[in-house]
Design an enzyme around this catalytic site. Structure first.
Site, short mmCIF file in Angstrom:
data_model
loop_
_atom_site.label_atom_id
_atom_site.label_comp_id
_atom_site.label_asym_id
_atom_site.label_seq_id
_atom_site.Cartn_x
_atom_site.Cartn_y
_atom_site.Cartn_z
CE LYS A 1 -49.99 14.23 -19.58
NZ LYS A 1 -49.54 15.65 -19.77
C1 LIG Z 1 -48.15 12.76 -25.13
C2 LIG Z 1 -47.28 13.41 -23.95
N1 LIG Z 1 -45.89 13.08 -24.03
C3 LIG Z 1 -44.95 13.41 -23.24
C4 LIG Z 1 -45.43 14.31 -22.24
C5 LIG Z 1 -44.24 15.02 -21.47
O1 LIG Z 1 -44.79 14.69 -19.90
P1 LIG Z 1 -44.24 15.94 -18.90
O2 LIG Z 1 -44.84 17.11 -19.08
O3 LIG Z 1 -44.39 15.05 -17.71
O4 LIG Z 1 -42.67 15.84 -19.00
C6 LIG Z 1 -46.77 14.78 -22.27
C7 LIG Z 1 -47.07 15.74 -21.13
O5 LIG Z 1 -47.86 16.67 -21.39
C8 LIG Z 1 -47.69 14.31 -22.93
O6 LIG Z 1 -48.90 14.61 -23.02
#
Ligand SMILES: Cc1ncc(COP(=O)(O)O)c(C=O)c1O
Length: 369
Positions: free
Chosen positions: A183
């Site tokens: 990110k």
């Molecule tokens: C659109 C979206 N939603 C949810 C997530 C979930 O985040 P995390 O990987 O921190 O659990 C991500 C991360 O890749 C994402 O890109």
């Protein structure tokens, strides 16, 4: 051949590395003062709204849904073109994800489709800002308000973006950010949930850590079955070290995206993203390849040129898990086509202008063959 260019790479400065070492030596490495400091800094970026950190952006979405009162028997409308976490969390709280097609221009949920999918069971909406391009918040909240729906904004990819000048997170219902390594701002793994109301903080904290409420010197009570979703101080220190760079990161990403638009050959038949240099945080620069081009071959050929290409994402209603729930090929033609042909080109703040030139040259060579 120049060094391999990945599609993304975190940018961690030396002060942060030293800061993490300090945390490691401090004797307190899990949730503690660094998490509190990170939450305070994030809250300041979100107009002073309450923010709580979690160990992932998946956990933040799940807890957001629980706090919004979503559970067994409810329906939640979302996009099929996202990381599968977006819909998995709906299942996790016992509800049913209801997909609607995307707008092929923005690649985000088609807001015009939402109202057609609303039933008496619809409880919430999960919009996703794919690649950091914000979903139209005015239209979104108009629909939510009209139908009395809760919103859990999946802003995992759009930290640092804004809607008409207001930072995402500084307004709206629940807003969920991810600080996964890819990110724009990272804590290696982690997430933050912006709450619409201070009164939700105690339950939010209980759901984050086993439902435990402490009191006095030795008191402990548990009334809800919370999970194990707390962020470590090690991770929070990484995140804290990123925040001073947020504006520079976003500006650099916007400049690199502009360069892509300037240099990419427009005659190759690719669909380019929306040219938004004010609101989007340019989390990713994505092309939709022409139908004639086989994506797997494109990726392999780009790798031969020393360039990493990502796939974000296949349309998730076609995964076996979701097919078993009744979703089928042909229901969302735009998401299916984009999900088949979308590729993510390299874009991260430490990239040189010449890296973009190199990528554009390689794309042209690969697609011209
Ligand atoms: C659109 C979206 N939603 C949810 C997530 C979930 O985040 P995390 O990987 O921190 O659990 C991500 C991360 O890749 C994402 O890109």
């Amino acid at each position: 051949m120049p060094a391999f260019l990945p599609f993304t790479r975190p940018d961690i400065d030396e002060a942060t590395i030293a800061g993490v070492a300090e945390v490691l030596r401090s004797g307190w490495i899990t949730s503690g003062p660094q998490v509190k400091a990170f939450e305070a800094a994030l809250s300041a970026l979100c107009g002073g709204r309450p923010v709580r950190c979690f160990n992932s952006g998946t956990a933040t979405l799940e807890i957001g849904l629980r706090l919004a009162g979503v559970g067994e028997g409810d329906e939640v409308i979302t996009t099929p073109l996202s990381w599968v976490a977006t819909a998995n969390v709906v299942l996790e709280v016992g509800a049913r994800p209801v997909f609607v097609d995307i707008d092929p221009r923005t690649r985000n949920i088609d807001l015009a489709e939402i109202e057609k999918a609303i039933t008496p069971k619809t409880r919430a909406l999960i919009p996703v800002d794919l690649a950091g391009l914000p979903v139209d918040r005015d239209r979104l909240y108009a629909i939510a308000g009209k139908h009395r729906l809760r919103v859990v904004e999946d802003a995992a990819q759009s930290f640092g973006a804004n809607w008409r000048g207001s930072a995402l997170g500084s307004f709206g219902d629940f807003v969920s950010f991810s600080f996964h390594a890819n990110k724009n701002v990272t804590s290696a793994e982690g997430g933050a949930l912006v709450l619409p109301d201070e009164s939700l903080v105690p339950l939010c904290e209980q759901l984050r850590l086993q439902g435990v409420v402490r009191s006095g010197e030795d008191g402990m009570e548990v009334e809800v079955a919370g999970g194990k979703f707390n962020l470590t101080d090690v991770a929070a220190r990484i995140g804290l070290g990123q925040l001073p760079h947020l504006q520079r990161f976003t500006e650099r990403r916007r400049a690199l995206a502009r360069r892509y638009f300037d240099l990419l050959d427009k005659n190759l038949g690719c669909e380019l993203p929306v040219q938004d240099f004010e609101q989007s945080n340019w989390h990713m620069f994505q092309l939709v390849l022409p139908e004639r081009c086989e994506r797997a071959k494109f990726i392999a050929r780009m790798r031969d040129h020393g360039i990493g290409v990502g796939v974000h994402y296949p349309a998730m209603h076609l995964f076996k898990l979701y097919r078993r729930l009744g979703w089928r090929q042909g229901q969302f033609p735009h998401a299916e086509r984009v999900g088949r042909s979308i590729v993510t080109l390299p874009l991260f703040p430490a990239m040189a202008d010449s890296d973009v030139d190199r990528v554009c040259g390689a794309v042209k060579q690969v697609l011209s063959k």
